[in-house]
Design a protein around this motif. Structure first.
Motif, PDB file in Angstrom:
ATOM      1  N   ILE A  33       0.849  -1.198   0.000  1.00 15.78           N
ATOM      2  CA  ILE A  33       0.000   0.000   0.000  1.00 15.78           C
ATOM      3  C   ILE A  33       0.884   1.249   0.000  1.00 15.78           C
ATOM      4  N   ASP A  34       0.681   2.096  -1.011  1.00 22.09           N
ATOM      5  CA  ASP A  34       1.511   3.306  -1.140  1.00 22.09           C
ATOM      6  C   ASP A  34       1.073   4.430  -0.217  1.00 22.09           C
ATOM      7  N   LEU A  35      -0.221   4.494   0.047  1.00 23.55           N
ATOM      8  CA  LEU A  35      -0.716   5.600   0.874  1.00 23.55           C
ATOM      9  C   LEU A  35      -1.906   5.129   1.697  1.00 23.55           C
ATOM     10  N   HIS A  36      -1.834   5.387   2.980  1.00 26.26           N
ATOM     11  CA  HIS A  36      -2.904   4.986   3.896  1.00 26.26           C
ATOM     12  C   HIS A  36      -3.472   6.242   4.555  1.00 26.26           C
ATOM     13  N   LEU A  37      -4.737   6.525   4.282  1.00 28.26           N
ATOM     14  CA  LEU A  37      -5.388   7.713   4.831  1.00 28.26           C
ATOM     15  C   LEU A  37      -6.244   7.303   6.027  1.00 28.26           C
ATOM     16  N   ILE A  38      -6.285   8.177   7.000  1.00 29.08           N
ATOM     17  CA  ILE A  38      -6.927   7.824   8.275  1.00 29.08           C
ATOM     18  C   ILE A  38      -7.818   8.963   8.755  1.00 29.08           C
ATOM     19  N   HIS A  39      -8.952   8.621   9.364  1.00 30.90           N
ATOM     20  CA  HIS A  39      -9.765   9.645  10.018  1.00 30.90           C
ATOM     21  C   HIS A  39     -10.264   9.137  11.364  1.00 30.90           C
ATOM     22  N   GLU A  40     -11.011   9.998  12.063  1.00 33.61           N
ATOM     23  CA  GLU A  40     -11.297   9.710  13.476  1.00 33.61           C
ATOM     24  C   GLU A  40     -12.285   8.576  13.723  1.00 33.61           C
ATOM     25  N   VAL A  41     -13.137   8.249  12.730  1.00 31.27           N
ATOM     26  CA  VAL A  41     -14.222   7.321  13.023  1.00 31.27           C
ATOM     27  C   VAL A  41     -13.809   5.847  12.945  1.00 31.27           C
ATOM     28  N   THR A  42     -13.026   5.495  11.938  1.00 28.98           N
ATOM     29  CA  THR A  42     -12.744   4.070  11.727  1.00 28.98           C
ATOM     30  C   THR A  42     -11.355   3.652  12.193  1.00 28.98           C
ATOM     31  N   SER A  43     -10.635   4.542  12.878  1.00 25.99           N
ATOM     32  CA  SER A  43      -9.273   4.168  13.275  1.00 25.99           C
ATOM     33  C   SER A  43      -9.061   3.844  14.755  1.00 25.99           C
ATOM     34  N   PRO A  44      -9.903   4.315  15.696  1.00 30.81           N
ATOM     35  CA  PRO A  44      -9.534   4.111  17.109  1.00 30.81           C
ATOM     36  C   PRO A  44      -9.307   2.642  17.467  1.00 30.81           C
ATOM     37  N   GLN A  45     -10.208   1.772  16.995  1.00 34.08           N
ATOM     38  CA  GLN A  45     -10.088   0.360  17.357  1.00 34.08           C
ATOM     39  C   GLN A  45      -8.860  -0.274  16.717  1.00 34.08           C
ATOM     40  N   ALA A  46      -8.415   0.283  15.582  1.00 35.65           N
ATOM     41  CA  ALA A  46      -7.222  -0.259  14.921  1.00 35.65           C
ATOM     42  C   ALA A  46      -5.966   0.082  15.730  1.00 35.65           C
ATOM     43  N   PHE A  47      -5.867   1.331  16.166  1.00 31.17           N
ATOM     44  CA  PHE A  47      -4.706   1.715  16.988  1.00 31.17           C
ATOM     45  C   PHE A  47      -4.703   0.924  18.300  1.00 31.17           C
ATOM     46  N   ASP A  48      -5.908   0.713  18.843  1.00 35.75           N
ATOM     47  CA  ASP A  48      -6.045  -0.067  20.063  1.00 35.75           C
ATOM     48  C   ASP A  48      -5.483  -1.474  19.874  1.00 35.75           C
ATOM     49  N   GLY A  49      -5.821  -2.049  18.722  1.00 36.27           N
ATOM     50  CA  GLY A  49      -5.351  -3.404  18.406  1.00 36.27           C
ATOM     51  C   GLY A  49      -3.820  -3.444  18.357  1.00 36.27           C
ATOM     52  N   LEU A  50      -3.216  -2.411  17.740  1.00 31.42           N
ATOM     53  CA  LEU A  50      -1.747  -2.348  17.674  1.00 31.42           C
ATOM     54  C   LEU A  50      -1.167  -2.334  19.083  1.00 31.42           C
ATOM     55  N   ARG A  51      -1.723  -1.473  19.905  1.00 33.33           N
ATOM     56  CA  ARG A  51      -1.216  -1.343  21.274  1.00 33.33           C
ATOM     57  C   ARG A  51      -1.309  -2.669  22.022  1.00 33.33           C
ATOM     58  N   LEU A  52      -2.480  -3.303  21.889  1.00 25.73           N
ATOM     59  CA  LEU A  52      -2.689  -4.576  22.595  1.00 25.73           C
ATOM     60  C   LEU A  52      -1.649  -5.620  22.191  1.00 25.73           C
ATOM     61  N   ALA A  53      -1.295  -5.622  20.892  1.00 26.06           N
ATOM     62  CA  ALA A  53      -0.361  -6.635  20.395  1.00 26.06           C
ATOM     63  C   ALA A  53       1.081  -6.158  20.479  1.00 26.06           C
ATOM     64  N   GLY A  54       1.299  -4.943  20.987  1.00 24.23           N
ATOM     65  CA  GLY A  54       2.658  -4.423  21.078  1.00 24.23           C
ATOM     66  C   GLY A  54       3.285  -4.160  19.716  1.00 24.23           C
ATOM     67  N   ARG A  55       2.449  -3.766  18.727  1.00 17.17           N
ATOM     68  CA  ARG A  55       2.969  -3.516  17.373  1.00 17.17           C
ATOM     69  C   ARG A  55       3.120  -2.025  17.125  1.00 17.17           C
ATOM     70  N   THR A  56       3.871  -1.670  16.074  1.00  9.25           N
ATOM     71  CA  THR A  56       4.062  -0.262  15.727  1.00  9.25           C
ATOM     72  C   THR A  56       3.468   0.007  14.346  1.00  9.25           C
ATOM     73  N   VAL A  57       3.446   1.279  13.940  1.00  6.08           N
ATOM     74  CA  VAL A  57       3.056   1.613  12.568  1.00  6.08           C
ATOM     75  C   VAL A  57       4.303   1.422  11.711  1.00  6.08           C
TER      76      VAL A  57
END
Ligand code: SF4
Lengths: 202, 474
Positions: B27-51
């Motif tokens: 993926i060349d470009l990933h766009l993000i907004h406030e509605v569909t991203s909170p649970q995704a960042f949460d998932g990263l944190r839970l699994a100890g992953r980074t962007v």
């Protein structure tokens, strides 16, 4: 993610086509920042209607939704899948799903079983004649079953092989992909330098 | 055998491909907004992953931000929580954010092209179905769910089965006053909302080539409304001219290298599509919807259909339900439908050309006293540009409300909503039940129809207007 092999639960006949994700969960319910608690928003606009199927005691504990064609079209909101799961649904049966909804279902562990339109008709008739009757969604044999004896309904459903395998094994997608990290790194080496970036090394 | 445009772009992004598995796509470009991203960042944190690639990620606030008083704290506590969560997440994971109040803030699909980040041959994703907009540049761009957002954040890739290909060829030229919006509404009425399911669609033909970049974005934007996975248009000189000089566009030798590559992004003459549709633009007219999905539309000169007209059972039931919800009588001429609110904005029609067109029609006219007109620019840059050109003065003099940038009444997550039973003519993309507010009734229309409707108070086109009052003395 939990493994899914087969599930038997109360079938809910939703006699509607083109149920888009705004219908499954209206935008006003999307403001939570967690994955739980979306069950109140499920079909919110219809829940006030006393004749709506989920307001019938017999179907209230349903876990297999049987819907008309083009279920889950429209917005990409994964909340639609979570709302169905939070309510207690394990599987949705429809002749045709919105692409993104189907993809989201597979990721989140909700089985989206695509069947022939005639099967949906028969399931609807059966579930309306016998409110509270169960439907079995067997992922291993890819079949849906309901009823007994001469009126028994049994038919195969479509789900892509890869999603089926992942659901059967209960596998996390990101873990699988990170197993191929070396491939990603070597691909990154080949990207042209003029491709845009959002952050620039100063 | 030759390849289609979308196959070329796809093949260039395959990281890994195995028989019986979806391709792993970069993926060349990933766009993000406030509605569909909170649970995704949460998932990263839970699994100890980074962007993995913050430098290929961009965030903005658009879906539930207010369009008035945007310099004050957000009043709705839940909206505020989502926006605050995005700010915290982007800060923690090092992602570039254009928050409310920033000059680059705006609807996610408007700011990508505006910054020059959207370029031909890219793969672009966002947790939003109208990501298809970016296909106008010859990119493969599509909406993803929150689990996939998390997947892209963690790996910069997505697992995707290769879709089938379809071409939509639109021959001829659009008649004057008929826009890209009418073109795509006509197409959707032709195919139905499921017609594009499973396909990446390439729009081509004379009428497509004649569109401006902004018109092409309007067409690609609504690809999802007929079920397509993505819609794209081959890049050409119009595309290159639009990108050149934008902040994130390649410069110097990089520009030349990029353009040389972009020129190869066309469907080969001997390539074969899995499916083909051909339409004639010269027969198209202003088009409006009467129902509760974008495929339920007719020419403005037509009438609300009779459900009995539909042969298919499902279509007939859908039409009956839609007429009940919309409070419409079969057989009513569309031009007689009275409208309470007109909304000009959204990622479909909230760009500068849209506002210019609206101002041109509104100039010297007044909005009907029983109708309200909301003009919401798609980004802060669009708002400032419009103000520089004096368009805001025309809107305000006509009696319109001139707002700040955001999604606004397109989905009614912020305070801009319809009341139950209220009827709108909207330049947005979805007329689903309750989309613009619980019980609200939406007619999808083009910008000229929206502007003329605001003036007359009933669904209208500019041809229905009395001549504008011109200023005296000169
Ligand atoms: S303007 Fe409407 S369609 Fe576009 S991104 Fe915002 S909410 Fe979605």
């Amino acid at each position: 993610m939990d493994k899914f092999t087969t599930h038997t639960g109360v079938g809910v006949p939703l006699r509607r086509s083109n149920v888009d994700t705004d219908q499954i969960i209206p935008a006003v319910y999307l403001k939570r920042v967690t994955r739980a608690g979306f069950e109140d928003g499920l079909f919110a606009a219809w829940r006030n209607d006393p004749t709506f199927v989920l307001n019938n005691e017999a179907y209230a504990a349903g876990s297999v939704l049987v819907a008309g064609p083009d279920f889950g079209t429209g917005s990409s909101r994964e909340h639609a899948v979570w709302a169905l799961q939070n309510y207690g649904f394990k599987a949705v049966i429809s002749p045709r799903f919105g692409d993104i909804f189907r993809g989201n279902s597979g990721k989140a562990g909700l089985v989206a079983a695509q069947v022939d339109e005639k099967v949906v008709q028969r399931l609807w008739d059966h579930l309306e004649e016998h409110p509270g009757a169960t439907v079995t969604v067997d992922l291993e044999s890819r079949t849906v079953r309901a009823g007994e004896g001469v009126d028994a309904i049994e038919d195969s459903f479509d789900i892509d092989d890869y999603t089926r395998w992942r659901l059967l094994e209960g596998l996390d997608d990101i873990g699988i992909t990170l197993g191929n990290e070396a491939d990603i790194s070597s691909y990154e080496q080949t990207r042209p330098r003029w491709k845009p970036a959002t952050i620039h090394a100063s | 055998m030759g390849r289609t445009l979308s196959e070329k772009v796809w093949d260039e992004h395959v990281v890994r491909s195995n028989e019986g598995e979806p391709d792993l796509l970069y993926i060349d470009l990933h766009l993000i907004h406030e509605v569909t991203s909170p649970q995704a960042f949460d998932g990263l944190r839970l699994a100890g992953r980074t962007v993995r690639r913050p430098d290929l990620t961009l965030a903005t606030e658009d879906h539930n931000v207010p369009t008035i008083d945007w310099d004050k704290p957000i009043a709705d506590p839940v909206s505020k929580t989502q926006v605050d969560t995005l700010r915290r997440n982007t800060e923690e994971f090092g992602v570039r954010l254009h928050p409310l109040g920033d000059i680059e803030q705006g609807i996610v699909h408007i700011i990508g092209p505006q910054l020059g980040l959207t370029q031909p041959g890219m793969t672009i994703v966002c947790g939003d179905s109208h990501t298809s907009t970016h296909g106008a540049f010859g990119a493969i761009a599509f909406g993803i769910g929150t689990s996939e957002v998390e997947h892209v954040l963690a790996t910069q890739t997505l697992m995707q089965a290769k879709p089938k290909t379809m071409s939509v060829t639109i021959n001829g030229s659009l008649p004057p006053g008929v826009t890209a919006k009418d073109m795509v509404l006509t197409l959707i009425a032709h195919t139905g909302t499921g017609g594009g399911q499973g396909y990446i669609v390439e729009y081509r033909g004379q009428a497509i080539e004649e569109l401006s970049m902004e018109g092409r974005m309007t067409v690609c934007n609504m690809s999802i409304e007929w079920g397509a996975k993505a819609g794209l248009i081959a890049p050409d000189q119009t595309t290159f001219d639009y990108i050149e000089g934008r902040p994130e566009a390649p410069k110097g030798a990089d520009w030349d290298a990029a353009v040389a590559h972009w020129k190869s992004l066309v469907t080969d003459d001997d390539a074969v599509f899995d499916e083909e549709i051909v339409l004639d633009a010269s027969e198209m007219t202003p088009f409006v919807t009467w129902g509760t999905n974008p495929g339920q539309g007719v020419p403005l000169g037509g009438a609300v259909p009779f459900p009995e007209q539909f042969e298919d059972d499902q279509d007939r039931i859908a039409a009956e339900n839609a007429l009940r919800y919309m409070g419409l009588e079969a057989g009513t001429p569309m031009r007689e439908v009275k409208v309470d609110t007109v909304f000009i904005g959204s990622c479909t029609n909230g760009r500068i050309e849209d506002l210019r067109l609206a101002a041109e029609i509104l100039e010297g006219h007044k909005v009907d006293p029983n109708t309200r007109l909301l003009v919401v620019p798609g980004s802060v840059r669009v708002r400032l540009q419009a103000q520089e050109e004096g368009l805001d003065v025309i809107f305000k003099e006509a009696g319109a409300e001139w707002r700040g940038a955001g999604c606004s009444m397109c989905l009614g997550m912020n305070p801009d909503t319809l009341e139950p039973g209220e009827r709108s003519a909207s330049t947005s993309n979805r007329n689903f039940e309750g989309r613009q507010g619980k019980g609200g009734r939406t007619h999808l229309v083009s910008v000229p129809v929206a502007a003329a409707t605001a003036i007359r108070g009933t669904l209208s086109s500019p041809a229905d207007l009395e001549p504008a009052l011109t200023s005296t003395g000169s």
